[in-house]
Design a protein around this motif. Sequence first.
Motif, PDB file in Angstrom:
ATOM      1  N   LYS A  18       0.845  -1.187   0.000  1.00 50.56           N
ATOM      2  CA  LYS A  18       0.000   0.000   0.000  1.00 50.56           C
ATOM      3  C   LYS A  18       0.885   1.243   0.000  1.00 50.56           C
ATOM      4  O   LYS A  18       2.071   1.189   0.322  1.00 50.56           O
ATOM      5  N   LEU A  19       0.288   2.357  -0.371  1.00 52.77           N
ATOM      6  CA  LEU A  19       0.995   3.625  -0.265  1.00 52.77           C
ATOM      7  C   LEU A  19       1.180   4.005   1.201  1.00 52.77           C
ATOM      8  O   LEU A  19       0.310   3.738   2.039  1.00 52.77           O
ATOM      9  N   ALA A  20       2.301   4.627   1.506  1.00 53.84           N
ATOM     10  CA  ALA A  20       2.460   5.246   2.819  1.00 53.84           C
ATOM     11  C   ALA A  20       1.800   6.618   2.821  1.00 53.84           C
ATOM     12  O   ALA A  20       1.338   7.102   3.856  1.00 53.84           O
ATOM     13  N   ALA A  21       1.743   7.232   1.651  1.00 55.32           N
ATOM     14  CA  ALA A  21       1.189   8.583   1.523  1.00 55.32           C
ATOM     15  C   ALA A  21      -0.328   8.575   1.682  1.00 55.32           C
ATOM     16  O   ALA A  21      -0.993   7.581   1.367  1.00 55.32           O
ATOM     17  N   PRO A  22      -0.892   9.679   2.135  1.00 57.08           N
ATOM     18  CA  PRO A  22      -2.349   9.813   2.184  1.00 57.08           C
ATOM     19  C   PRO A  22      -2.954   9.767   0.784  1.00 57.08           C
ATOM     20  O   PRO A  22      -2.296  10.134  -0.201  1.00 57.08           O
ATOM     21  N   VAL A  23      -4.187   9.341   0.704  1.00 60.09           N
ATOM     22  CA  VAL A  23      -4.937   9.364  -0.553  1.00 60.09           C
ATOM     23  C   VAL A  23      -6.177  10.213  -0.359  1.00 60.09           C
ATOM     24  O   VAL A  23      -6.918  10.040   0.622  1.00 60.09           O
ATOM     25  N   ILE A  24      -6.396  11.128  -1.287  1.00 57.34           N
ATOM     26  CA  ILE A  24      -7.611  11.954  -1.305  1.00 57.34           C
ATOM     27  C   ILE A  24      -8.347  11.617  -2.593  1.00 57.34           C
ATOM     28  O   ILE A  24      -7.856  11.897  -3.690  1.00 57.34           O
ATOM     29  N   ALA A  25      -9.485  10.957  -2.470  1.00 50.99           N
ATOM     30  CA  ALA A  25     -10.282  10.589  -3.635  1.00 50.99           C
ATOM     31  C   ALA A  25     -11.300  11.688  -3.908  1.00 50.99           C
ATOM     32  O   ALA A  25     -12.007  12.139  -3.000  1.00 50.99           O
ATOM     33  N   LEU A  26     -11.370  12.127  -5.158  1.00 39.75           N
ATOM     34  CA  LEU A  26     -12.294  13.171  -5.581  1.00 39.75           C
ATOM     35  C   LEU A  26     -13.227  12.586  -6.637  1.00 39.75           C
ATOM     36  O   LEU A  26     -12.774  11.885  -7.554  1.00 39.75           O
ATOM     37  N   THR A  27     -14.503  12.891  -6.529  1.00 39.72           N
ATOM     38  CA  THR A  27     -15.444  12.361  -7.517  1.00 39.72           C
ATOM     39  C   THR A  27     -16.633  13.294  -7.681  1.00 39.72           C
ATOM     40  O   THR A  27     -16.956  14.072  -6.769  1.00 39.72           O
ATOM     41  N   GLY A  28     -17.275  13.213  -8.844  1.00 36.80           N
ATOM     42  CA  GLY A  28     -18.504  13.952  -9.070  1.00 36.80           C
ATOM     43  C   GLY A  28     -19.698  13.100  -8.661  1.00 36.80           C
ATOM     44  O   GLY A  28     -19.693  11.877  -8.850  1.00 36.80           O
ATOM     45  N   ASP A  29     -20.712  13.733  -8.126  1.00 35.61           N
ATOM     46  CA  ASP A  29     -21.856  12.959  -7.624  1.00 35.61           C
ATOM     47  C   ASP A  29     -22.709  12.361  -8.741  1.00 35.61           C
ATOM     48  O   ASP A  29     -23.572  11.513  -8.486  1.00 35.61           O
ATOM     49  N   ALA A  30     -22.475  12.775  -9.990  1.00 33.90           N
ATOM     50  CA  ALA A  30     -23.215  12.218 -11.125  1.00 33.90           C
ATOM     51  C   ALA A  30     -22.273  11.602 -12.157  1.00 33.90           C
ATOM     52  O   ALA A  30     -22.599  11.541 -13.343  1.00 33.90           O
ATOM     53  N   ASP A  31     -21.131  11.118 -11.707  1.00 31.35           N
ATOM     54  CA  ASP A  31     -20.153  10.540 -12.609  1.00 31.35           C
ATOM     55  C   ASP A  31     -20.563   9.112 -12.978  1.00 31.35           C
ATOM     56  O   ASP A  31     -20.611   8.240 -12.105  1.00 31.35           O
ATOM     57  N   PRO A  32     -20.840   8.836 -14.260  1.00 30.69           N
ATOM     58  CA  PRO A  32     -21.233   7.480 -14.643  1.00 30.69           C
ATOM     59  C   PRO A  32     -20.088   6.485 -14.586  1.00 30.69           C
ATOM     60  O   PRO A  32     -20.306   5.277 -14.639  1.00 30.69           O
ATOM     61  N   GLN A  33     -18.860   6.987 -14.462  1.00 30.05           N
ATOM     62  CA  GLN A  33     -17.686   6.122 -14.460  1.00 30.05           C
ATOM     63  C   GLN A  33     -17.272   5.645 -13.072  1.00 30.05           C
ATOM     64  O   GLN A  33     -16.488   4.703 -12.946  1.00 30.05           O
ATOM     65  N   VAL A  34     -17.789   6.318 -12.036  1.00 31.08           N
ATOM     66  CA  VAL A  34     -17.343   6.022 -10.671  1.00 31.08           C
ATOM     67  C   VAL A  34     -18.511   6.133  -9.699  1.00 31.08           C
ATOM     68  O   VAL A  34     -19.134   7.188  -9.601  1.00 31.08           O
ATOM     69  N   THR A  35     -18.799   5.060  -8.989  1.00 24.75           N
ATOM     70  CA  THR A  35     -19.780   5.143  -7.911  1.00 24.75           C
ATOM     71  C   THR A  35     -19.088   5.627  -6.644  1.00 24.75           C
ATOM     72  O   THR A  35     -17.851   5.592  -6.534  1.00 24.75           O
ATOM     73  N   ARG A  36     -19.881   6.043  -5.684  1.00 27.52           N
ATOM     74  CA  ARG A  36     -19.293   6.482  -4.410  1.00 27.52           C
ATOM     75  C   ARG A  36     -18.516   5.344  -3.753  1.00 27.52           C
ATOM     76  O   ARG A  36     -17.431   5.552  -3.211  1.00 27.52           O
ATOM     77  N   ASP A  37     -19.063   4.127  -3.804  1.00 27.25           N
ATOM     78  CA  ASP A  37     -18.374   2.982  -3.213  1.00 27.25           C
ATOM     79  C   ASP A  37     -17.044   2.712  -3.910  1.00 27.25           C
ATOM     80  O   ASP A  37     -16.053   2.363  -3.263  1.00 27.25           O
ATOM     81  N   GLU A  38     -17.014   2.857  -5.248  1.00 26.84           N
ATOM     82  CA  GLU A  38     -15.766   2.640  -5.991  1.00 26.84           C
ATOM     83  C   GLU A  38     -14.724   3.690  -5.643  1.00 26.84           C
ATOM     84  O   GLU A  38     -13.523   3.399  -5.614  1.00 26.84           O
ATOM     85  N   ALA A  39     -15.161   4.908  -5.387  1.00 25.86           N
ATOM     86  CA  ALA A  39     -14.228   5.961  -4.968  1.00 25.86           C
ATOM     87  C   ALA A  39     -13.785   5.736  -3.527  1.00 25.86           C
ATOM     88  O   ALA A  39     -12.607   5.904  -3.197  1.00 25.86           O
ATOM     89  N   GLU A  40     -14.712   5.337  -2.680  1.00 27.33           N
ATOM     90  CA  GLU A  40     -14.399   5.077  -1.274  1.00 27.33           C
ATOM     91  C   GLU A  40     -13.355   3.963  -1.129  1.00 27.33           C
ATOM     92  O   GLU A  40     -12.559   3.950  -0.177  1.00 27.33           O
TER      93      GLU A  40
END
Length: 263
Positions: free
Chosen positions: A188-210
């Motif tokens: 895994k990364l040691a660095a922090p991860v900040i996931a950004l997503t649009g609430d209507a993005d057809p390519q990424v669900t909230r669970d997939e970003a989470e």
Amino acid sequence: MAGVSSDTGAWIRRFHPAPDAVTRLVCFPHAGGSASYFFPVSRALSPGIDVLAVQYPGRQDRRGEPCIDDIDRLADALLPELLRWADRPLTLFGHSMGASLGFEVARKLEARGSTVLGLFASGRRAPSRFRDERVHLRTDDQLLADITRLSGTDAAVLGDPEMVRMILPAVRSDYKAAESYRFRGGPKLAAPVIALTGDADPQVTRDEAEAWREHTDGSFELKVFPGGHFYLNSQSARVLEAIRGHVEQAAPVRTPDERGAVA
């Protein structure tokens, strides 16, 4: 290209050199994208952050070079170029395909002892979340329809047949790279991860970003913005605020003597 430092090489664009900045932000474009997409980011964050934008082969001034249609090979080719800039802590920002590439590059940088302050993974599901997508195998018209659906390319460009012929090979290659990417495990990364997503993005669900949470031993944060796959076009001010806030918190503090020593 005006404003680009002569020492950046083929892979890196440094539109607004910030030699006194203590950190650098490395930006990885989306499929079909180019370094110039991040020109406004560079302008907004300089001189506090030295912004580097990656230029993939096969587009703009690198149009005569063969595209690379594999994320792992892209990461391997890019790593030596970025190690030249790793004398200062790096924050990585990747959108869509660029997020997958940024993740693999971040792992390689950390494995070589470079300091990564964080990875911003924008508009992309976590590496461990797979979708069987084969858009890169579709006809030109179908590929263009997908680009239009996601609103990632200026409508004026898509209406110009000559421009379309110029960008399609790079778009198809990038789609193949993104769609054929498979997470193979590893540290895994040691660095922090900040996931950004649009609430209507057809390519990424909230669970997939989470699920990006699973790929770091550092802290994790999910930020959801109004909009679709290219939410960041309309939410740029908030995205820039997030980058600044993270870098200010994570960046090393210099003493007065050190400020004068940065070259």
